[in-house]
Motif scaffolding. Sequence first.
Motif, PDB file in Angstrom:
ATOM      1  N   GLU A   1       0.840  -1.196   0.000  1.00 20.73           N
ATOM      2  CA  GLU A   1       0.000   0.000   0.000  1.00 20.73           C
ATOM      3  C   GLU A   1       0.881   1.253   0.000  1.00 20.73           C
ATOM      4  O   GLU A   1       0.621   2.204  -0.754  1.00 20.73           O
ATOM      5  N   ASP A   2       1.913   1.258   0.810  1.00 17.11           N
ATOM      6  CA  ASP A   2       2.836   2.389   0.840  1.00 17.11           C
ATOM      7  C   ASP A   2       3.531   2.554  -0.508  1.00 17.11           C
ATOM      8  O   ASP A   2       3.761   3.683  -0.965  1.00 17.11           O
TER       9      ASP A   2
ATOM     10  N   ARG B   1       0.898   4.101  -2.921  1.00 15.92           N
ATOM     11  CA  ARG B   1       0.650   5.501  -2.558  1.00 15.92           C
ATOM     12  C   ARG B   1       1.874   6.372  -2.862  1.00 15.92           C
ATOM     13  O   ARG B   1       1.738   7.500  -3.326  1.00 15.92           O
TER      14      ARG B   1
ATOM     15  N   SER C   1       2.130   7.312  -6.445  1.00 13.51           N
ATOM     16  CA  SER C   1       1.115   8.283  -6.858  1.00 13.51           C
ATOM     17  C   SER C   1       1.311   9.646  -6.203  1.00 13.51           C
ATOM     18  O   SER C   1       0.591  10.589  -6.514  1.00 13.51           O
ATOM     19  N   SER C   2       2.265   9.741  -5.310  1.00 14.21           N
ATOM     20  CA  SER C   2       2.464  10.971  -4.546  1.00 14.21           C
ATOM     21  C   SER C   2       3.133  12.052  -5.386  1.00 14.21           C
ATOM     22  O   SER C   2       3.974  11.775  -6.239  1.00 14.21           O
TER      23      SER C   2
END
Length: 123
Positions: free
Chosen positions: A81-82, A85, A88-89
């Motif tokens: 998940e990290d 994310r 996409s950051s």
Amino acid sequence: MGIDGVDDPNAWWRCPENFDSPLILFIYWDKENWIFGQRDFYLRCIEEHTNTFIQLEQRFTASGRTRVTVVGPPRVRQWLEDMFRGMSSENLYLHVLGLSMLRHVQEQPLTSADLEDYFRSQS
């Protein structure tokens, strides 16, 4: 021992808690292609390297995003998940970290030491 460790009593899929709270997220086609490759070339490799099962439901939403469902060990799900994310950051550090995490699981298995190092650096 059976094929691919199917009879292994310690296999991740034999632990019910690995199926609690699956990771579910939605990504756009270009991001899916970037992570999993053309025709999901890296999908099986990422699954094997992270000891997870990843299901892609393409164009799941009206906006054409792909639903990604991940089951597996909780710490690995959090790590993935990290990674998603981070990729996409807009934060450059998190973006580069997400990319390095992706490259890692495309090329080699994720180890307990990798997880320890990652979560220690996050705390």
